[in-house]
Design a protein around this motif. Structure first.
Motif, PDB file in Angstrom:
ATOM      1  N   GLN A 101      -0.465   6.109  82.001  1.00  0.00           N
ATOM      2  CA  GLN A 101      -0.581   5.181  80.889  1.00  0.00           C
ATOM      3  C   GLN A 101      -1.355   5.759  79.717  1.00  0.00           C
ATOM      4  O   GLN A 101      -0.960   5.609  78.565  1.00  0.00           O
ATOM      5  CB  GLN A 101      -1.270   3.888  81.374  1.00  0.00           C
ATOM      6  CG  GLN A 101      -1.356   2.806  80.319  1.00  0.00           C
ATOM      7  CD  GLN A 101      -1.937   1.528  80.852  1.00  0.00           C
ATOM      8  OE1 GLN A 101      -2.626   1.516  81.862  1.00  0.00           O
ATOM      9  NE2 GLN A 101      -1.670   0.422  80.177  1.00  0.00           N
ATOM     10  N   THR A 102      -2.463   6.411  79.994  1.00  0.00           N
ATOM     11  CA  THR A 102      -3.378   6.809  78.933  1.00  0.00           C
ATOM     12  C   THR A 102      -3.127   8.229  78.446  1.00  0.00           C
ATOM     13  O   THR A 102      -3.508   8.593  77.345  1.00  0.00           O
ATOM     14  CB  THR A 102      -4.830   6.639  79.428  1.00  0.00           C
ATOM     15  OG1 THR A 102      -5.010   5.271  79.784  1.00  0.00           O
ATOM     16  CG2 THR A 102      -5.833   7.014  78.379  1.00  0.00           C
ATOM     17  N   ALA A 157     -14.663  14.347  82.272  1.00  0.00           N
ATOM     18  CA  ALA A 157     -13.733  13.213  82.284  1.00  0.00           C
ATOM     19  C   ALA A 157     -12.437  13.594  83.000  1.00  0.00           C
ATOM     20  O   ALA A 157     -11.904  12.800  83.779  1.00  0.00           O
ATOM     21  CB  ALA A 157     -13.440  12.763  80.859  1.00  0.00           C
ATOM     22  N   ASN A 208      -8.179   6.335  94.061  1.00  0.00           N
ATOM     23  CA  ASN A 208      -8.181   5.177  93.158  1.00  0.00           C
ATOM     24  C   ASN A 208      -6.904   5.195  92.332  1.00  0.00           C
ATOM     25  O   ASN A 208      -6.776   5.944  91.360  1.00  0.00           O
ATOM     26  CB  ASN A 208      -9.418   5.237  92.259  1.00  0.00           C
ATOM     27  CG  ASN A 208      -9.626   3.950  91.484  1.00  0.00           C
ATOM     28  OD1 ASN A 208      -8.673   3.326  91.013  1.00  0.00           O
ATOM     29  ND2 ASN A 208     -10.877   3.548  91.340  1.00  0.00           N
ATOM     30  N   PHE A 261      -3.777   5.805  85.384  1.00  0.00           N
ATOM     31  CA  PHE A 261      -4.436   6.232  84.148  1.00  0.00           C
ATOM     32  C   PHE A 261      -3.695   7.414  83.527  1.00  0.00           C
ATOM     33  O   PHE A 261      -3.436   7.438  82.322  1.00  0.00           O
ATOM     34  CB  PHE A 261      -5.890   6.614  84.440  1.00  0.00           C
ATOM     35  CG  PHE A 261      -6.655   7.090  83.234  1.00  0.00           C
ATOM     36  CD1 PHE A 261      -7.478   6.225  82.530  1.00  0.00           C
ATOM     37  CD2 PHE A 261      -6.548   8.418  82.802  1.00  0.00           C
ATOM     38  CE1 PHE A 261      -8.171   6.663  81.414  1.00  0.00           C
ATOM     39  CE2 PHE A 261      -7.238   8.857  81.680  1.00  0.00           C
ATOM     40  CZ  PHE A 261      -8.060   7.981  80.990  1.00  0.00           C
ATOM     41  N   ARG A 291     -12.182  13.213  86.664  1.00  0.00           N
ATOM     42  CA  ARG A 291     -12.090  11.840  87.169  1.00  0.00           C
ATOM     43  C   ARG A 291     -10.659  11.315  87.160  1.00  0.00           C
ATOM     44  O   ARG A 291     -10.424  10.150  87.448  1.00  0.00           O
ATOM     45  CB  ARG A 291     -12.999  10.927  86.336  1.00  0.00           C
ATOM     46  CG  ARG A 291     -14.449  11.270  86.569  1.00  0.00           C
ATOM     47  CD  ARG A 291     -15.401  10.623  85.586  1.00  0.00           C
ATOM     48  NE  ARG A 291     -16.767  10.921  85.988  1.00  0.00           N
ATOM     49  CZ  ARG A 291     -17.822  10.807  85.205  1.00  0.00           C
ATOM     50  NH1 ARG A 291     -17.681  10.390  83.975  1.00  0.00           N
ATOM     51  NH2 ARG A 291     -19.023  11.104  85.651  1.00  0.00           N
ATOM     52  N   PRO A 341     -16.421   5.340  97.010  1.00  0.00           N
ATOM     53  CA  PRO A 341     -15.348   4.445  96.559  1.00  0.00           C
ATOM     54  C   PRO A 341     -15.361   3.156  97.374  1.00  0.00           C
ATOM     55  O   PRO A 341     -15.702   3.177  98.559  1.00  0.00           O
ATOM     56  CB  PRO A 341     -14.063   5.235  96.839  1.00  0.00           C
ATOM     57  CG  PRO A 341     -14.477   6.631  97.123  1.00  0.00           C
ATOM     58  CD  PRO A 341     -15.910   6.592  97.571  1.00  0.00           C
ATOM     59  N   ARG A 382      -5.634   3.173  90.234  1.00  0.00           N
ATOM     60  CA  ARG A 382      -5.719   2.738  88.843  1.00  0.00           C
ATOM     61  C   ARG A 382      -6.374   3.811  87.988  1.00  0.00           C
ATOM     62  O   ARG A 382      -5.890   4.128  86.903  1.00  0.00           O
ATOM     63  CB  ARG A 382      -6.523   1.434  88.779  1.00  0.00           C
ATOM     64  CG  ARG A 382      -6.182   0.527  87.634  1.00  0.00           C
ATOM     65  CD  ARG A 382      -7.026  -0.738  87.702  1.00  0.00           C
ATOM     66  NE  ARG A 382      -8.427  -0.397  87.836  1.00  0.00           N
ATOM     67  CZ  ARG A 382      -9.204  -0.786  88.843  1.00  0.00           C
ATOM     68  NH1 ARG A 382      -8.751  -1.541  89.788  1.00  0.00           N
ATOM     69  NH2 ARG A 382     -10.471  -0.409  88.903  1.00  0.00           N
ATOM     70  N   ARG A 383      -7.473   4.348  88.462  1.00  0.00           N
ATOM     71  CA  ARG A 383      -8.219   5.310  87.643  1.00  0.00           C
ATOM     72  C   ARG A 383      -7.589   6.689  87.653  1.00  0.00           C
ATOM     73  O   ARG A 383      -7.829   7.490  86.742  1.00  0.00           O
ATOM     74  CB  ARG A 383      -9.676   5.402  88.118  1.00  0.00           C
ATOM     75  CG  ARG A 383     -10.456   6.521  87.468  1.00  0.00           C
ATOM     76  CD  ARG A 383     -11.945   6.380  87.610  1.00  0.00           C
ATOM     77  NE  ARG A 383     -12.423   6.413  88.970  1.00  0.00           N
ATOM     78  CZ  ARG A 383     -12.608   7.535  89.681  1.00  0.00           C
ATOM     79  NH1 ARG A 383     -12.333   8.710  89.153  1.00  0.00           N
ATOM     80  NH2 ARG A 383     -13.057   7.474  90.911  1.00  0.00           N
TER      81      ARG A 383
END
Lengths: 426, 468
Positions: B397-398, B349, B387, B394, B352, B216, B389-390
């Motif tokens: 939000q996702t 996925a 991380n 994520f 992550r 990272p 954001r990820r």
């Protein structure tokens, strides 16, 4: 028939740049229902945008880039666009160089101007092929009517256990609502492409991969080694740590994201110097274009299932413009790029400046997750005006609604399994 | 792959301190930087590292907001090497948009950490065995704070609930990632968090390879900003401030238990309006994706005690969501192998986007059958990731707030969703016809929080001795 693409890139008159920026800000506030440029009045239009492209070099003009994605032939689209929005477009292009605001027949002058500044797309991809905007709107009405009736059946405890009986109940609700198109579309969707074309696509794809597979001609080997030499030199020139990602441009890019279920991405990179890079980027784009046209026809580009429309165009000043209209958050879209499409994107973008170190055109590069995402962010350009005809629909919604509509015709003695599968779409 | 340098890692990364059920979170502001650095030098002696040892009788952990690092004296260029989302902080409008914090949930309305409120420079976390011990630990630290050039901005108290139940009545914190290659000392309460699939250390600790096989990006200082050589070197010569550190998310999430129970009762009332407690309990379990005792719906049609800690289950055989609805909370927070295009890609996925969870409830439970009492209660949501954001953002939000999650159309997380479209549906797939519940209000409300950097111990020492 697949939707068409129009890309227009025109130079902005330097003294009018601020005025144009102000006008686009006004239009862009609510582009899906703008009274200033009512894109919605063009019935064949799916997506459109205007984005200001910064000058390639000091002294060069700022460019105004336009894209549209539409049904039907390009000439008819240009006519419809100019017919419905001619006066509004005239106000916008009045700020651009070489546009005659006082031309006697303004619509024709505008059409000529747009044609003159139109660029060919180096690659173009459509997620929902064979679905016109009218059909997408229709299918949403179908879906809503089915949902209303299904809710009612469940609420009142009337839902039968037999799938075919449930299906009949739902279809009755559709028949009560007049004017909906049901069943498969009148013109059958494009069947599987001719084998020859698929073969051609594979050959073209193979051609793009040749540098990575130096087994045949000594020429290919030389090319591959030359490419690898360039790659090593480019990688050595990259900074150890990527530069920080904070400036006003990025603030503006991010501020415009996530207002809807979909987002636009406007991205600008500069193709590296030399004929090898120019040839490699064109080969990679040609391969993606062919694959998108003839292979990835089921709403997924590779495994990326969130793209409504995307295109690359090469500007005369050697810059590579990328427009995408995608579902969901930037982070999820870029995550899909890294997880599912990194080789294809590396094949294209590793030929542009600042891209993360790449080997043999396909490896590392976009798979270098954090550096790749920072690189994309650093090259994004704010999308001043963005229009989507159906901003609340994901591509998955569009395709599912189409399946519901296509299956919403009372089949004679349809099998229970068919009815069950159809009901599962709700 | 180097194993984790446990002697440099704050123990909180590996241990939830279930054996220290009382905790206090003190949010501090740096008033006098030189004195604050000296205070830090004294305080870090109390921070336990992650080497296996017997369960401590108390623990103290330290994390820093970005404004706090700057105020302590971290040079501007070094501070700029932190990622954008951490520099901006949780209350920044970009982050608020990603997290769905708007309207009544907007940071402007928070109790602490909002854009106009006092910055959260430091987070001091205290863990103790009981209220008395916590009070003593807290009293000692507060006396030292004032002398240490620090001011108290806000404090929160959390606790380990009996049976690990959160306020909606479900056992919580069950799905916890295991860090690949790391042997943990078993701790009290571990049985309530059976280790899940192993995830690469770089997902949770800077300085190690992550699930992409990459190191990272890590915050760093110039060599001449670390003359004492307190920090390890990075390739290229800069000094690694991030090594063995991670990012900590703190979010105070109020749970509207009254609204939750009211919704369940109304949504499942019999045609004559009489309540149907069994149907209400079933709907609640479908919203969560586990039974109250912990058994996953996808694995069991009842609250099976034998499956109370199950964490090795799969969604791949329930692609339609007939056993566990696609939009259920546990599918959204960790879809495992259940997403398109298929089980292997989905599992990869999902790895992550994992979080080490260190949250605890706050406020008294609402007694059963009590409609509402107006008391503030909820979850002090604390997670660790490399991380922001990820991983954390994520997921919010996702997955949690995304109306299009897994092919769905107009619904967000039935339990924790932000209801960005106003109200939401909740679809329960059935054969042959789905049920759909309407007009779910928002049940979980952010009340404050921030992004923090939880440094490794060497980096802590650098912040105490290497600045100024």
């Amino acid at each position: 028939m697949r939707a068409g693409a129009l890309t227009v890139v025109a130079p902005v008159r330097p003294e009018r740049l601020e005025a144009l920026r102000g006008l686009l800000r006004e239009v862009g506030g609510r582009a899906d229902a703008s009274p200033l440029v009512p894109f919605r009045d063009v019935p064949s239009l799916h997506f459109a945008r205007w984005a200001l492209v910064p000058p390639a070099a000091p002294g060069a003009p700022t460019l105004l880039a336009f894209e549209s994605n539409f049904d039907g032939p390009a000439a008819a689209h240009l006519g419809a666009l100019v017919g419905a929005l001619g006066a509004d477009f005239g106000r916008v292009y009045g700020h651009c160089a070489g546009f005659d605001e006082g031309a006697p027949r303004p619509h024709e002058a505008l059409a000529r101007y747009l044609r003159r500044h139109a660029l060919d797309e180096a690659a173009f991809y459509v997620g929902a092929r064979a679905l016109t905007r009218a059909l997408i709107d229709n299918d949403l009405q179908v879906r809503r009517a089915l949902d209303r009736r299904a809710d009612e059946l469940v609420r009142r405890g009337l839902a039968p256990r037999d799938p075919q009986a449930v299906r009949a109940e739902l279809l009755a609700a559709l028949e009560a609502q007049r004017g909906l198109a049901l069943g498969p579309p009148p013109a059958p969707p494009a069947g599987p492409p001719p084998r020859a074309l698929v073969a051609a696509a594979l050959v073209a794809c193979g051609a793009a991969l040749v540098p990575a597979l130096p087994v045949l001609a000594p020429g290919a080997l030389a090319l591959a080694l030359a490419l690898r030499w360039h790659e090593r030199r480019d990688a050595a020139a990259l900074p150890a740590e990527p530069p920080p990602d904070d400036d006003e441009r990025l603030d503006e890019v991010v501020r415009r994201e996530d207002a809807h279920a979909q987002n636009p991405l406007t991205h600008l990179a500069t193709i590296k110097a030399g004929p090898l890079r120019a040839a490699a980027v064109r080969a990679a784009l040609a391969a993606i274009d062919l694959l998108g046209r003839y292979h990835y026809t089921q709403g997924r580009l590779g495994e990326v299932a969130s793209i409504h429309f995307a295109r690359w165009a090469i500007l005369p000043d050697r810059r590579l413009l990328f427009f995408s209209n995608y579902d969901g958050s930037w982070e999820s879209y870029l995550g899909d790029f890294v997880d599912k499409q990194s080789k294809g994107l590396s094949a294209i973008w590793s030929n542009t400046e600042g891209f993360p170190a790449t080997r043999w055109l396909l490896l590392d590069g976009a798979a270098d997750e954090e550096r790749f995402k920072l690189w994309v962010r650093r090259h994004q350009v704010p999308t001043q005006v963005w229009f989507s005809a159906y901003p609340s629909l994901s591509l998955a919604d569009v395709l599912r609604n189409a399946r519901l509509r296509a299956g919403a015709r009372a089949a004679p003695a349809g099998a229970a399994a068919d009815a069950r599968a159809w009901l599962a779409e709700l | 792959m180097a194993p984790l340098a446990l002697e440099d890692l704050q123990a909180l990364v590996l241990y939830a301190y279930k054996g220290l059920p009382r905790s206090r979170y003190l949010f501090l502001r740096v008033v006098d930087p030189p004195r604050a650095r000296r205070w830090l030098g004294r305080a870090l002696a109390e921070v336990p590292d992650a080497r296996p040892a017997r369960t401590p009788a108390r623990a103290v952990h330290l994390a820093f907001g970005w404004p706090g690092l700057v105020r302590l004296g971290l040079p501007e260029a070094a501070a700029a090497t932190f990622p954008r989302e951490f520099r901006q902080g949780m209350a920044h409008e970009e982050r608020a948009r990603a997290l769905g914090d708007r309207g009544q949930a907007a940071p402007e309305r928070w109790q602490f950490g909002g854009p106009e409120a006092a910055p959260l420079d430091l987070l001091l976390m205290l863990f103790a065995t009981d209220d008395g011990a916590l009070g003593a630990l807290d009293g000692r630290h507060r006396r030292e704070l004032e002398a240490g050039g620090l001011a108290l901005v806000h404090a929160e108290d959390g606790y380990v609930a009996p049976e690990g139940r959160e306020h909606f009545g479900f056992r919580d914190g069950l799905s916890q990632p295991a860090i690949a290659g790391v042997a943990r000392r078993p701790e009290a309460g571990d049985e309530a968090g059976a280790a899940g699939e192993a995830v690469a250390p770089g997902e949770f600790v800077l300085g190690y390879k992550n699930e992409y096989g990459a190191l990272p990006l890590s915050p760093s200082v110039a060599p001449d900003e670390d003359r004492a050589g307190l920090l390890p070197a990075l390739p290229g010569g800069r000094r690694d401030l991030g090594r063995n550190g991670t990012y900590l998310v703190f979010r105070k999430l109020a749970q509207d238990v009254g609204a939750f129970r009211t919704y369940l009762r109304h949504a499942t009332a019999r045609p004559d309006g009489a309540p149907d407690p069994g149907a209400a309990a079933l709907l609640a379990a479908r919203m969560v994706g586990r039974w109250p005792g912990g058994a996953p719906l996808v694995a069991s049609g009842r609250d099976d005690p034998a499956l109370a800690n199950a964490n090795a289950f799969s969604f791949a055989d329930d692609r339609r969501g007939l056993r566990c609805p696609l939009g259920a909370h546990v599918r959204r927070c960790n879809p495992r192998d259940g997403l398109a295009p298929g089980p292997a890609a989905s599992a990869r996925a999902s790895r992550r986007h994992r979080l080490v969870r260190r949250g605890r409830p706050y406020g008294p439970p609402l007694p059963p059958d009590c409609p509402d009492d107006g008391v503030d209660r909820g979850l002090l949501f604390v997670v660790l990731n490399a991380n922001l954001r990820r991983q954390f953002e994520f997921i919010q939000q996702t997955w949690v707030n995304n109306p299009k999650f897994d092919g769905l159309s107009d619904e967000d997380d039935p339990l924790a969703g932000a209801r960005l479209g106003g109200q939401a549906h909740f679809t329960v797939p059935r054969d042959p016809l789905r049920e759909r519940h309407h007009a779910l209000p928002r049940f979980v409300w952010p009340r404050g929080g921030g992004y923090f950097f939880l440094p490794g111990l060497r980096a802590l020492r650098y912040l105490a001795e290497g600045l100024g």
